[in-house]
Design an enzyme around this catalytic site. Structure first.
Site, mmCIF file in Angstrom:
data_model
loop_
_atom_site.group_PDB
_atom_site.id
_atom_site.type_symbol
_atom_site.label_atom_id
_atom_site.label_comp_id
_atom_site.label_asym_id
_atom_site.label_seq_id
_atom_site.Cartn_x
_atom_site.Cartn_y
_atom_site.Cartn_z
ATOM 1 N N ASP A 108 11.325 11.258 15.591
ATOM 2 C CA ASP A 108 12.463 10.281 15.371
ATOM 3 C C ASP A 108 13.618 11.079 15.031
ATOM 4 O OD1 ASP A 108 14.290 8.678 13.767
ATOM 5 O OD2 ASP A 108 12.814 7.139 13.498
ATOM 6 N N HIS A 153 15.219 12.255 11.468
ATOM 7 C CA HIS A 153 14.264 12.339 10.674
ATOM 8 C C HIS A 153 14.317 13.962 10.494
ATOM 9 C CE1 HIS A 153 11.354 8.456 10.675
ATOM 10 N NE2 HIS A 153 12.677 8.601 10.216
ATOM 11 N N ASP A 192 19.637 9.145 7.379
ATOM 12 C CA ASP A 192 18.579 8.482 8.338
ATOM 13 C C ASP A 192 18.898 6.747 8.321
ATOM 14 O OD1 ASP A 192 16.536 7.781 9.997
ATOM 15 O OD2 ASP A 192 15.082 7.718 8.295
HETATM 16 C C1 RNT Z 1 10.896 5.212 9.015
HETATM 17 C C2 RNT Z 1 10.616 5.629 10.395
HETATM 18 C C3 RNT Z 1 9.553 4.312 10.840
HETATM 19 C C4 RNT Z 1 10.262 2.903 10.819
HETATM 20 C C5 RNT Z 1 9.603 1.933 11.480
HETATM 21 C C6 RNT Z 1 9.864 0.571 11.109
HETATM 22 O O1 RNT Z 1 11.830 6.075 8.766
HETATM 23 O O2 RNT Z 1 11.315 5.902 11.223
HETATM 24 O O3 RNT Z 1 9.358 4.556 12.226
HETATM 25 O O4 RNT Z 1 11.650 2.903 10.941
HETATM 26 O O5 RNT Z 1 8.082 2.325 11.690
HETATM 27 ZN ZN ZN Z 2 10.994 6.014 13.163
#
Ligand code: RNT
Ligand code: ZN
Length: 416
Positions: free
Chosen positions: A257, A260, A292
């Protein structure tokens, strides 16, 4: 000039630099993005009424958020009608739909609690991706898969197993894989006394979840890393190293992500490395603003560079692209459309780039010409190709899609 004439003229320009716009459009049409259901209701879900927990946060209180499965489905329909191409939807376990007053806790979830979603997806020819929900639940107040309370840990392990079974049900019913992404918020606000034990428990919990029998071709399990969460600033059990090492050693996928990582770390730069060693990699494309924050995906440099890496490494079928943001400060349906269309525009820009020629310049050490072309290409008429793509895929061209949002807000959202 008509839109078609503009396209023809763009096509000529691209042809001169060796780019086939028809081929680019064809490829783009076949890239399915996974649209996250949780943008529609601020990550609330239907199985509980508590606050959003797990160190994530939506900000804003724009009116019209979806409150029921029917409303969420209607909003998803509206969004998808304004996005070109065929896509997938991404559900969380907390979006289970209980009928006739039935309720089961997350450790007891079954495929039947998602039958309505399957019906929805089948009617529209969509695939479904899935996520166990390790937050927004009384048993997730402290820790989940890393908990030192064995009852709590067991509860969440059972939840993970239940979700694999549901993911397999999705894959079987919809005849396409289901990406099952595991993310837990577990971490600490302040300096840990023991960083290792929670990670040992996390690995053991995951091993137990993955020990059930499931079809690994159909259910692709991924593990998502994180740096920190709100109230969990000092330590995250599922760090980048933990998730990557775990995934590699157990043969599951890593999910990156782009919110992250530390602010100057770029997922675009990490992607080719992942692709060098892994068959597939999953993404949550988002936009972190100073933290984030999960802002709506814009057509910004990093989104474009992520798309460039996917395309120039010929990995459009090896990178599972999902979106992950939750903005409650603007029209939520528009937020989906903006983010999805932007990811597609980024991919189109990449598909219209003569990467082989650029790579050659890099290899020859011709960095001046490389820079010249990289900069000039930025003003090539990608918009004309995009508009043609939208028109031929029967969705509104340019900003015209927003008229439909305004109408939908007036007739539907504002009445909620
Ligand atoms: C959280 C993660 C995760 C969520 C979702 C809702 O920081 O990014 O992926 O955003 O699962
Ligand atoms: Zn995520």
């Amino acid at each position: 000039m008509t839109l078609e004439q503009r396209y023809e003229s763009a096509k000529e320009l691209y042809k001169k630099i060796g780019v086939d716009t028809d081929a680019a459009i064809d490829k783009l049409k076949n890239i399915s993005l996974s649209m996250h259901c949780w943008q529609g209701d601020d990550v609330k879900g239907f199985d509980q009424d508590g606050p959003l927990s797990g160190g994530i946060q939506t900000t804003g209180n724009y009116s019209g958020k979806a409150r029921t499965p029917e409303e969420l489905m209607a909003d998803i329909d509206k969004a998808l009608s304004l996005i070109p191409g065929k896509h997938r939807i991404n559900l969380h376990a907390s979006y289970a739909i209980f009928e006739d007053g039935e309720y089961v806790d997350r450790d007891k979830l079954e495929p039947k609690h998602f039958a309505k979603w399957v019906e929805f997806a089948k009617e529209r020819g969509l695939g479904i991706d899935f996520n166990p929900t390790f937050f927004s639940h009384p048993k997730a107040d402290n820790y989940t898969l890393t908990s030192s309370d064995e009852d709590i840990r067991k509860f969440w392990i059972e939840h993970g197993k239940a979700c694999i079974r549901i993911a397999e049900y999705f894959a079987n019913e919809l005849d396409t894989h289901c990406l099952l992404n595991i993310w837990i918020p577990d971490g600490l606000k302040d300096v840990p006394a023991d960083r290792l034990s929670p990670r040992q428990r996390y690995a053991d919990s995951l091993d137990q979840i993955l020990s059930i029998d499931y079809d690994k071709e159909k259910v692709l399990v991924s593990l998502e890393s994180k740096v920190f969460g709100i109230g969990l600033e000092s330590y995250t059990a599922g760090s980048a190293e933990f998730t990557m090492k775990y995934a590699a050693s157990r043969g599951i996928l890593s999910l990156m992500d782009n919110g992250h990582y530390h602010p100057t770390e770029m997922v675009s730069d990490k992607l080719p490395t992942m692709l060098l060693f892994d068959d597939k990699v999953a993404l949550h494309v988002t936009r972190p603003v100073r933290w984030d924050s999960d802002h709506v995906v814009r057509l910004d440099d990093e989104t474009k560079e992520i798309a460039n890496e996917i395309v120039r490494n010929k990995a459009t079928d090896r990178v599972l692209i999902g979106l992950d943001f939750f903005d409650a400060s603007i029209n939520r349906v528009a937020a989906w459309v903006i983010g999805m269309r932007n990811m597609q525009k980024a991919l189109l820009g990449a598909l219209l780039t003569p990467f082989e020629d650029l790579a050659k310049l890099q290899n020859e050490g011709n960095f001046t010409k490389l820079m010249v072309l990289q900069e000039e290409l930025k003003l090539y008429p990608v918009g004309d190709v995009w508009n043609y793509f939208c028109k031929t895929n029967n969705v509104p061209v340019g900003e015209a899609w927003f008229n439909e949002i305004v109408e939908y807000e007036e007739n539907v959202l504002s009445k909620r």
